[in-house]
Design an enzyme around this catalytic site. Structure first.
Site, PDB file in Angstrom:
ATOM      1  N   SER A   1       0.879  -1.096   0.065  1.00 58.24           N
ATOM      2  CA  SER A   1      -0.163  -0.112  -0.033  1.00 58.24           C
ATOM      3  C   SER A   1       0.599   1.404  -0.134  1.00 58.24           C
ATOM      4  O   SER A   1       1.954   1.370   0.539  1.00 58.24           O
ATOM      5  CB  SER A   1      -0.907  -0.084   1.229  1.00 58.24           C
ATOM      6  OG  SER A   1      -1.561   1.216   1.482  1.00 58.24           O
TER       7      SER A   1
ATOM      8  N   GLU B   1       0.507   3.518   1.917  1.00 53.59           N
ATOM      9  CA  GLU B   1       0.528   3.779   3.233  1.00 53.59           C
ATOM     10  C   GLU B   1       1.755   3.374   3.757  1.00 53.59           C
ATOM     11  O   GLU B   1       2.236   4.190   4.795  1.00 53.59           O
ATOM     12  CB  GLU B   1      -0.543   3.245   4.025  1.00 53.59           C
ATOM     13  CG  GLU B   1      -1.884   3.573   3.973  1.00 53.59           C
ATOM     14  CD  GLU B   1      -2.277   5.213   4.434  1.00 53.59           C
ATOM     15  OE1 GLU B   1      -1.605   5.600   5.278  1.00 53.59           O
ATOM     16  OE2 GLU B   1      -3.147   5.638   3.767  1.00 53.59           O
TER      17      GLU B   1
ATOM     18  N   TYR C   1      -1.515   0.041  10.104  1.00 52.52           N
ATOM     19  CA  TYR C   1      -1.795  -0.534   8.781  1.00 52.52           C
ATOM     20  C   TYR C   1      -0.478  -0.306   8.041  1.00 52.52           C
ATOM     21  O   TYR C   1       0.065  -1.247   7.450  1.00 52.52           O
ATOM     22  CB  TYR C   1      -2.970   0.022   8.195  1.00 52.52           C
ATOM     23  CG  TYR C   1      -3.426  -0.315   6.806  1.00 52.52           C
ATOM     24  CD1 TYR C   1      -3.942  -1.501   6.404  1.00 52.52           C
ATOM     25  CD2 TYR C   1      -2.714   0.405   5.843  1.00 52.52           C
ATOM     26  CE1 TYR C   1      -4.174  -1.880   5.127  1.00 52.52           C
ATOM     27  CE2 TYR C   1      -2.977   0.258   4.461  1.00 52.52           C
ATOM     28  CZ  TYR C   1      -3.707  -0.958   3.853  1.00 52.52           C
ATOM     29  OH  TYR C   1      -4.007  -1.360   2.776  1.00 52.52           O
TER      30      TYR C   1
HETATM   31  P1  NDP Z   1     -11.157  -5.633   0.991  1.00 54.69           P
HETATM   32  O1  NDP Z   1     -11.261  -5.138   2.679  1.00 54.69           O
HETATM   33  O2  NDP Z   1     -12.408  -5.455   0.372  1.00 54.69           O
HETATM   34  O3  NDP Z   1     -10.959  -7.092   1.207  1.00 54.69           O
HETATM   35  C1  NDP Z   1     -10.042  -7.925   2.213  1.00 54.69           C
HETATM   36  C2  NDP Z   1     -10.216  -9.270   1.847  1.00 54.69           C
HETATM   37  O4  NDP Z   1      -9.170 -10.000   3.027  1.00 54.69           O
HETATM   38  C3  NDP Z   1     -11.637  -9.929   2.250  1.00 54.69           C
HETATM   39  O5  NDP Z   1     -11.741 -11.035   1.295  1.00 54.69           O
HETATM   40  C4  NDP Z   1     -11.316 -10.555   3.770  1.00 54.69           C
HETATM   41  O6  NDP Z   1     -12.265 -11.593   3.877  1.00 54.69           O
HETATM   42  C5  NDP Z   1      -9.929 -11.016   3.784  1.00 54.69           C
HETATM   43  N1  NDP Z   1      -9.411 -11.247   5.119  1.00 54.69           N
HETATM   44  C6  NDP Z   1      -9.083 -10.322   5.900  1.00 54.69           C
HETATM   45  N2  NDP Z   1      -8.762 -11.054   6.881  1.00 54.69           N
HETATM   46  C7  NDP Z   1      -8.497 -12.109   6.643  1.00 54.69           C
HETATM   47  C8  NDP Z   1      -7.941 -13.354   7.424  1.00 54.69           C
HETATM   48  N3  NDP Z   1      -7.628 -13.422   8.751  1.00 54.69           N
HETATM   49  N4  NDP Z   1      -7.877 -14.546   6.853  1.00 54.69           N
HETATM   50  C9  NDP Z   1      -8.262 -14.817   5.361  1.00 54.69           C
HETATM   51  N5  NDP Z   1      -8.850 -13.724   4.715  1.00 54.69           N
HETATM   52  C10 NDP Z   1      -8.704 -12.444   5.443  1.00 54.69           C
HETATM   53  O7  NDP Z   1     -10.046  -5.142   0.545  1.00 54.69           O
HETATM   54  P2  NDP Z   1      -9.507  -4.888  -0.785  1.00 54.69           P
HETATM   55  O8  NDP Z   1     -10.074  -5.755  -1.890  1.00 54.69           O
HETATM   56  O9  NDP Z   1      -9.830  -3.260  -1.050  1.00 54.69           O
HETATM   57  O10 NDP Z   1      -8.015  -4.643  -0.900  1.00 54.69           O
HETATM   58  C11 NDP Z   1      -7.213  -5.840  -1.097  1.00 54.69           C
HETATM   59  C12 NDP Z   1      -5.787  -5.854  -0.705  1.00 54.69           C
HETATM   60  O11 NDP Z   1      -5.155  -4.639  -1.085  1.00 54.69           O
HETATM   61  C13 NDP Z   1      -5.618  -5.591   0.828  1.00 54.69           C
HETATM   62  O12 NDP Z   1      -4.756  -6.307   1.282  1.00 54.69           O
HETATM   63  C14 NDP Z   1      -5.640  -4.118   0.907  1.00 54.69           C
HETATM   64  O13 NDP Z   1      -4.844  -3.625   2.198  1.00 54.69           O
HETATM   65  C15 NDP Z   1      -4.712  -3.646  -0.126  1.00 54.69           C
HETATM   66  N6  NDP Z   1      -5.080  -2.383  -0.578  1.00 54.69           N
HETATM   67  C16 NDP Z   1      -6.179  -1.910  -1.349  1.00 54.69           C
HETATM   68  C17 NDP Z   1      -6.206  -0.463  -1.270  1.00 54.69           C
HETATM   69  C18 NDP Z   1      -7.514  -0.199  -1.834  1.00 54.69           C
HETATM   70  O14 NDP Z   1      -7.508   1.237  -1.931  1.00 54.69           O
HETATM   71  N7  NDP Z   1      -8.476  -0.925  -2.005  1.00 54.69           N
HETATM   72  C19 NDP Z   1      -5.071   0.227  -1.347  1.00 54.69           C
HETATM   73  C20 NDP Z   1      -3.843  -0.245  -1.041  1.00 54.69           C
HETATM   74  C21 NDP Z   1      -3.897  -1.679  -0.693  1.00 54.69           C
HETATM   75  P3  NDP Z   1     -13.831 -11.285   4.669  1.00 54.69           P
HETATM   76  O15 NDP Z   1     -14.611 -10.985   3.222  1.00 54.69           O
HETATM   77  O16 NDP Z   1     -14.123 -12.349   5.330  1.00 54.69           O
HETATM   78  O17 NDP Z   1     -13.698 -10.034   5.488  1.00 54.69           O
END
Ligand code: NDP
Length: 330
Positions: free
Chosen positions: A131, A133, A155
């Site tokens: 990210s 961040e 984060y």
């Molecule tokens: P979301 O919050 O929409 O999705 C996160 C996903 O991670 C969900 O499928 C969630 O499952 C899963 N998850 C969380 N904790 C666990 C765990 N302990 N074990 C297994 N699965 C888990 O995020 P985005 O799709 O927007 O982002 C994808 C990635 O990109 C993330 O890592 C985010 O930090 C990174 N990112 C995103 C940005 C953005 O602007 N969107 C910017 C920078 C980085 P569940 O549905 O069960 O909660």
């Protein structure tokens, strides 16, 4: 033979779009899902409805980032050519409320995955969603792959650890591992507690008379906001390149929270000044400043291109929420 991909975070915004992209390109896709009290994985519902795809080319497995045995088992079962590691607690503001679990999942979860890949005789390629961040309070504007890491929230610290570990395992163990330094990216599938979606949804709800006003923090706060559908293409391209590397995925443009508000309310024909209030409770501690990315490396090396403009994206998100919130039959 079809390529096999494994996606952690398949139920999230990016995971759902990436799944569609990979299925379109003929992949077999395996996804890691957590056990929750509901089976309503709404972002994947259209894929469920397509029973041919769901039975033959899309497979979901229960596992958790903080339960390594489950994750190891899924990797053995799926035997992927490519792993897209997107799972984690993705909300910056919330990371101040739950810093330990944010770090456990995002930092240690990524390290555990790297350790599993290290042990495999045939190592899959890995994409890690890092990210912007990680730059926190950057010295360079705009930032690129050489900018120093200076995170300012839990984060960002967790992502910085994971980012660096991916680079260490790539250099030390020869794993084809890539970091995407992802700037904010949005879509109609963005989680409802993120500011863009919160604004678009509120504009739609106020238009329909369901809500009366919207409270927000700092309206002048600016972000480099792109479209999630473009960013998952970048993830895919990173793993198709001949050599592994780190890439900034960004627009190189800043827009303010007020810009989002204005476009969303204009989309539904309302004057935002009548409905939006500033509330100090939503001000974020240690707000990162000047996060704006330079995506030149991804553009030049991967041929990555953005296809959607900011105004178009916010208008689309607002219209999507208007449709979702409209009472059936109205
Ligand atoms: P979301 O919050 O929409 O999705 C996160 C996903 O991670 C969900 O499928 C969630 O499952 C899963 N998850 C969380 N904790 C666990 C765990 N302990 N074990 C297994 N699965 C888990 O995020 P985005 O799709 O927007 O982002 C994808 C990635 O990109 C993330 O890592 C985010 O930090 C990174 N990112 C995103 C940005 C953005 O602007 N969107 C910017 C920078 C980085 P569940 O549905 O069960 O909660």
């Amino acid at each position: 033979m079809s390529k096999i991909a494994l996606i952690t975070g398949i139920t999230g915004q990016d995971g759902s779009y990436l799944t569609e992209l990979l299925l379109e390109r003929g992949y077999v896709v395996h996804g890691v899902v957590r056990r929750t009290s509901s089976l309503d994985r709404s972002r994947l519902k259209d894929l469920y409805a397509d029973s041919e795809t769901y039975k033959n080319r899309l497979f979901l497995h229960y596992a958790d980032l903080d339960d390594p045995t489950t994750l190891r088992r899924v990797i053995f079962k799926a035997a992927p050519d490519e792993i897209y590691h997107l799972a984690g607690q993705s909300h910056v503001g919330l990371s101040f409320e739950i810093p330990e679990s944010t770090c456990e999942m995002t930092a240690m979860g990524t390290l555990r995955l790297l350790e599993m890949i290290r042990d495999l005789p045939k190592k899959p390629r890995l994409f890690h969603a890092a990210s912007s961040e990680i730059f926190g309070k950057p010295t360079d504007v705009p930032q690129d792959e050489k900018t120093s890491l200076r995170p300012v929230n839990p984060y960002g610290c967790a992502k910085a650890f994971a980012f660096q570990m991916v680079a260490v395992y790539r250099d030390t163990f020869g794993i084809f591992a890539c970091n995407g330094i992802m700037y904010n990216h949005e879509s109609p599938r963005r989680g409802e507690n993120f500011v863009t979606r919160k604004i678009c949804r509120a504009a739609a709800a106020i238009k329909l008379g369901i809500e009366k006003e919207l409270s927000l923090g700092d309206l002048s706060s600016k972000r480099d906001w792109g479209d999630a559908r473009d960013y998952v293409v970048g993830m895919f391209l990173a793993l198709q390149h001949e050599t592994p590397g780190d890439y900034v995925f960004a627009t190189g443009e800043l827009n303010s929270v007020e810009d989002v508000v204005r476009i969303a309310f204009e989309t539904v024909g309302l004057d935002w000044k009548q409905f939006v209030k500033q509330d100090p409770r939503f001000m974020r501690p240690a707000e990162p400043q000047r996060l704006i990315g330079n995506p030149s490396k991804a553009e030049l090396q991967l041929g990555w291109k953005r296809t959607r403009a900011f105004t178009q994206l916010i208008a689309e998100m607002t219209l999507s929420d208007l449709e979702n919130l409209r009472p059936t039959g109205a």
